[in-house]
Design a protein around this motif. Structure first.
Motif, PDB file in Angstrom:
ATOM      1  N   GLN A 183       0.817  -1.208   0.000  1.00  0.00           N
ATOM      2  CA  GLN A 183       0.000   0.000   0.000  1.00  0.00           C
ATOM      3  C   GLN A 183       0.852   1.260   0.000  1.00  0.00           C
ATOM      4  O   GLN A 183       0.426   2.307  -0.504  1.00  0.00           O
ATOM      5  N   PHE A 184       2.056   1.153   0.561  1.00  0.00           N
ATOM      6  CA  PHE A 184       2.977   2.290   0.544  1.00  0.00           C
ATOM      7  C   PHE A 184       3.881   2.285  -0.697  1.00  0.00           C
ATOM      8  O   PHE A 184       4.797   3.100  -0.803  1.00  0.00           O
ATOM      9  N   GLY A 185       3.647   1.352  -1.633  1.00  0.00           N
ATOM     10  CA  GLY A 185       4.375   1.352  -2.891  1.00  0.00           C
ATOM     11  C   GLY A 185       5.477   0.342  -3.015  1.00  0.00           C
ATOM     12  O   GLY A 185       6.193   0.318  -4.028  1.00  0.00           O
ATOM     13  N   ALA A 186       5.662  -0.520  -2.013  1.00  0.00           N
ATOM     14  CA  ALA A 186       6.726  -1.524  -2.084  1.00  0.00           C
ATOM     15  C   ALA A 186       6.363  -2.639  -3.056  1.00  0.00           C
ATOM     16  O   ALA A 186       5.195  -2.898  -3.336  1.00  0.00           O
ATOM     17  N   THR A 187       7.408  -3.329  -3.527  1.00  0.00           N
ATOM     18  CA  THR A 187       7.252  -4.455  -4.443  1.00  0.00           C
ATOM     19  C   THR A 187       7.784  -5.717  -3.785  1.00  0.00           C
ATOM     20  O   THR A 187       8.804  -5.674  -3.079  1.00  0.00           O
ATOM     21  N   ILE A 188       7.107  -6.841  -4.005  1.00  0.00           N
ATOM     22  CA  ILE A 188       7.551  -8.129  -3.458  1.00  0.00           C
ATOM     23  C   ILE A 188       7.682  -9.119  -4.606  1.00  0.00           C
ATOM     24  O   ILE A 188       6.748  -9.312  -5.383  1.00  0.00           O
ATOM     25  N   GLU A 189       8.849  -9.734  -4.703  1.00  0.00           N
ATOM     26  CA  GLU A 189       9.120 -10.728  -5.753  1.00  0.00           C
ATOM     27  C   GLU A 189       9.503 -12.051  -5.091  1.00  0.00           C
ATOM     28  O   GLU A 189      10.464 -12.114  -4.321  1.00  0.00           O
ATOM     29  N   ARG A 190       8.746 -13.098  -5.381  1.00  0.00           N
ATOM     30  CA  ARG A 190       9.000 -14.412  -4.814  1.00  0.00           C
ATOM     31  C   ARG A 190       9.744 -15.305  -5.798  1.00  0.00           C
ATOM     32  O   ARG A 190       9.776 -15.045  -6.987  1.00  0.00           O
ATOM     33  N   LYS A 191      10.356 -16.352  -5.253  1.00  0.00           N
ATOM     34  CA  LYS A 191      11.091 -17.350  -6.039  1.00  0.00           C
ATOM     35  C   LYS A 191      12.304 -16.751  -6.758  1.00  0.00           C
ATOM     36  O   LYS A 191      12.628 -17.131  -7.875  1.00  0.00           O
ATOM     37  N   TRP A 192      12.969 -15.821  -6.075  1.00  0.00           N
ATOM     38  CA  TRP A 192      14.237 -15.290  -6.570  1.00  0.00           C
ATOM     39  C   TRP A 192      15.275 -15.411  -5.458  1.00  0.00           C
ATOM     40  O   TRP A 192      15.077 -14.929  -4.357  1.00  0.00           O
ATOM     41  N   GLN A 193      16.377 -16.060  -5.780  1.00  0.00           N
ATOM     42  CA  GLN A 193      17.446 -16.270  -4.802  1.00  0.00           C
ATOM     43  C   GLN A 193      18.625 -15.361  -5.112  1.00  0.00           C
ATOM     44  O   GLN A 193      19.045 -15.233  -6.266  1.00  0.00           O
TER      45      GLN A 193
END
Length: 829
Positions: free
Chosen positions: A162-172
């Motif tokens: 909601q504050f504009g952050a990004t989350i990316e899963r399955k990346w090491q």
């Protein structure tokens, strides 16, 4: 996926989600990468308990923030974090445990944490399923409880988005490279094969001005990628879930409230309700460390095999405390990895030797600490400092001497000690001795009882050879107290010899050394052959480090600082010098801690003792005030040992620090002991020295001095030269005086002294806190130092100190109440 961000958070557990949330809320462009799914590390199997505070001041604030923060997450994000505010009941089977809780109570008061004490009958009246006849009482926190770890993590993740952050899963993350202005982070896409995570051939590079690692069980892999040491290694933690307990089910059906989280510390377990049954979480002996070098690729949201024999005693004690659970079967069990550090506190702050790399590793109470860690770490990153002193959690409190074996064994010990009595004077035994000065064996033969500082063995006090330090510990005056009192009296009346080898020592020299140190510290630089006490400040104008600076030559300086902060000080010095090298010229810095031993000799007979050893054409005047004034340095010879002698004494008596080649320490020790025998000299430990320095109002780094107070608030105006420009000056001046450091004499109980964690009270209101405490042989009563509201810092101000659950009279006294004019330090002879 973004290819450039202001900050990259690595790790998608509760801690990483909180950091992401708070950085995004602060307005930073921030992204998280997680090698698997959110909460797939230790977060998923955590019990979710939220104990409000512990013995550490910074951690108490972190926990308190978390509890308050989690309560508002649903209103902000629309996601229910599953917070059950049932309270937390810390039960005590012994009077000594109640003493511990009384100290806890005072710490809680300083942090504004509400709590109350309950009698055994009051517990039985509220929760009749509890057996309380063998209890002494309890400390109850009605405002905390437990939370669903996965739900609170997802709520923080949603708030971050909601504050504009990004989350990316399955990346090491497979590589870090610092370019001089930003980090190049190599990421590999993770796929699945046979239920295991496996790297694919897809890679990409993300650049970030800042990186935060919150990698949990994978901390050792993170350490290798960064080329640093991180003493965060998981230990197995088991807990079991029972089938429904009919008595509990009936209790709840009758409309009664849920039990609080129950902590029987003397039995080493916590228990809480779970769907009509109980969760038992023990902290047993012999729980092994795991993943010392890496987490297997096959280990995802997995568990270890349960070892019920290891927790049999704790299980039986649960039945004793909750008799209705005896016939209840086991429904489920968990045995998963929980990260620990050697002292149990997480590693939060800048990584050693690296720029814009931040660590948030080693959380044994990760759910409790997650919210507050994100808040205070975001302050460190965005504002330069947090509103509380975070030094106790700094990753650089462990130096390069720390090894994997050391961390693993100490972490196992720390796990076992979660519920063992936390005496303020405790010294844990694992991995000792490790770092020893040459005189260690000689001191041990004379009854030295050692403590550990930065891995070094340092005498705390000296006692008869048959004395057992372990049984001498107490929340009051322990069995060691009388020996420390005798040592302190010897320094005041005859002489004492103190091993200060653990002091941190740096050599700073080169064409830019003088200009750099003049900017780096707030006091005037000394003339050649003289010394000054000075402070290096943070960007916020608070105290970052205390130094004794000895000027050896025009552009050569010997810096002495606290022994516990060797890597912390070295990192700060090196980074600051590198930043200023173009401006000031070449600066050469060497850590010479291990090259120089240090003995401090102090007391009215100290000059006479040294006169028997000093080699000079006129030995009787070599150490006189005329030839060797106070606050100067001279190279002298004591028989066959060359000594860099510094005329200063942390005890406030005539004395010298004798810095000597470490390889000659035993020779010098023997000569000093021989010379001191006829002058009443005693060997003296750190505890007596701590009492004596408080009689002189000498501030100690990590106590009175830290990153939450400026030198002016600490009352160190005479060591601040406002006529020159120095790092942090403007911020220091603009901060003003929020609180003031004072010394107090206390008419306390006959069997106890303050530990330096107690609340200062006026008319029933908390107005400050102690940062040091002990006993004064000069005044025959307890003494302490601490901070109060500025208007209450006047000499003669009457206050009260809360000790052992009661208030005792205290009075603000003048700085250096013992010998305020320093006549004894300057005495000639």
């Amino acid at each position: 996926m973004k290819t450039h961000v202001k900050a990259l958070v690595v790790g998608g557990g509760a801690v990483g989600a909180s950091i992401l949330y708070h950085l995004a809320k602060a307005g930073w462009d921030v992204m998280m990468v997680e090698r698997d799914e959110l909460t797939s590390g230790s977060t998923w199997h955590a019990a979710g308990l939220l104990p409000l505070f512990n013995m550490n001041f910074a951690t108490t604030h972190i926990h308190k923030y978390s509890v308050d923060f989690y309560k508002g997450l649903e209103a902000e994000t629309g996601l229910n974090a599953g917070f059950a505010v049932v309270g937390n009941l810390r039960m005590a089977q012994t009077d000594e445990r109640m003493d511990e809780y009384k100290l806890y109570s005072s710490i809680a008061e300083t942090a504004g944490v509400y709590h109350e004490f309950l009698t055994p009958q009051e517990m039985k009246d509220r929760w009749p399923l509890l057996r309380t006849d063998d209890l002494k009482g309890a400390l109850f926190h009605p405002q905390d409880g437990y939370i669903n770890p996965a739900d609170v993590t997802q709520a923080m993740a949603k708030g971050a988005r909601q504050f504009g952050a990004t989350i990316e899963r399955k990346w090491q993350v497979d590589g870090y490279e610092w370019t001089g202005s930003e980090w190049k982070v190599t990421l590999t896409r993770m796929g699945e094969k046979g239920g295991n995570l496996v790297p694919t051939e897809e890679q990409m590079v993300v650049t970030a001005e800042h990186v935060v690692t919150a990698t949990g069980n994978h901390a050792q892999r993170t350490a290798r990628l960064l080329g640093i040491k991180i003493p965060a290694i998981p230990v197995e933690h088991q807990y079991i879930v029972t089938e429904p307990d009919p008595a509990l089910v009936e209790w709840r059906k009758a409309g009664n409230p849920e039990h609080p989280v129950l902590r029987d510390a003397d039995a080493k377990w916590y228990v809480r309700e779970e769907r009509g049954g109980w969760i038992l979480g023990p902290y047993e002996r012999n729980a092994p460390a795991r993943f010392l070098y890496d987490v297997p690729e096959s280990f995802r949201a997995d568990l270890f095999q349960l070892d019920l024999e290891r927790i049999e005693a704790e299980y039986m004690s649960m039945i004793h405390r909750l008799p209705s659970s005896e016939e209840v079967g086991l429904k489920d069990d968990f045995n998963g990895p929980i990260c620990y550090t050697p002292d149990g506190n997480p590693l939060v702050g800048p990584a050693p030797g690296l720029r814009n790399m931040w660590l948030a590793e080693g959380f044994s109470f990760g759910i409790t600490a997650a919210g507050g860690t994100g808040y205070y770490l975001a302050q460190l990153m965005t504002e330069g400092e947090a509103e509380i002193d975070m030094a106790a959690l700094d990753p650089k409190r462990y130096g390069n001497w720390m090894t994997t074996e050391y961390a693993a064994r100490k972490n196992e010990e720390c796990y076992e000690h979660v519920f063992i009595l936390h005496h303020p004077d405790e010294e844990r035994e694992a991995c000792r001795p490790l770092r020893t000065s040459p005189a260690y064996d000689r001191q041990a033969e004379r009854g030295a009882q050692f403590g550990q500082v930065n891995g070094w063995e340092r005498p705390n006090y000296y006692a008869p050879m048959e004395f057992d330090d372990h049984n001498a510990r107490s929340f009051r005056r322990g069995g060691w107290w009388k020996y420390a009192e005798e040592e302190a009296r010897a320094v005041r009346e005859t002489a004492g010899l103190i091993d200060a080898t653990a002091f941190t020592k740096h050599l700073v020299r080169g064409p830019g050394a003088t200009a750099f140190l003049d900017w780096f510290t707030c006091n005037k630089l000394p003339a050649v052959g003289r010394i000054n006490l000075t402070y290096a400040l943070t960007d916020a104008g608070t105290t970052r480090t205390e130094y004794t600076i000895v000027r050896l030559a025009e552009n050569e300086y010997y810096l002495v600082s606290a022994g516990a902060w060797q890597a912390y000080d070295q990192d700060f010095l090196l980074k600051a010098a590198a930043d200023k090298r173009d401006e000031f010229g070449w600066i050469d810095i060497h850590d010479v801690t291990n090259q120089w031993g240090v003995f401090a000799i102090a007391g009215p007979n100290s000059r006479a003792i040294l006169n028997e050893l000093v080699c000079d054409a006129q030995p009787e005047t070599r150490l006189s005030n005329k030839r060797f004034p106070w606050l100067t340095m001279r190279d002298i010879e004591l028989k066959m040992c060359p000594v860099r002698a510094i005329r200063v004494a942390y005890t406030g008596e005539l004395g010298w620090e004798l810095h000597h080649p470490i390889e000659m320490q035993n020779y010098l020790f023997d000569r000093l002991m021989e010379a001191g025998e006829t002058h009443g000299m005693r060997l003296v430990g750190a505890r007596a020295q701590n009492w004596l320095r408080q009689e002189k109002s000498y501030r100690a780094f990590g106590n009175e001095l830290g990153r939450d107070a400026t030198p002016l608030e600490a009352g160190l105006d005479r060591f601040v030269d406002l006529s020159k420009e120095f790092h942090g000056k403007q911020a220091m001046v603009e901060t003003g005086i929020r609180s003031k450091c004072v010394t107090v004499l206390i008419d306390g109980p006959a069997d106890a002294d303050p530990w330096g964690r107690e609340a200062l009270v006026l008319d029933g209101r908390k107005v400050g806190r102690l940062t040091s405490g002990g006993y004064s042989v000069a005044f025959g009563k307890s003494i302490g130092m601490g901070y109060v509201e500025p208007g209450l810092a006047e000499v003669g101000q009457k206050l009260e100190v809360r000790m052992q659950g009661r208030l005792f009279p205290a009075e603000v006294v003048e700085d250096s109440p013992y010998d305020p004019k320093n006549a004894r330090i300057r005495i000639d002879g």
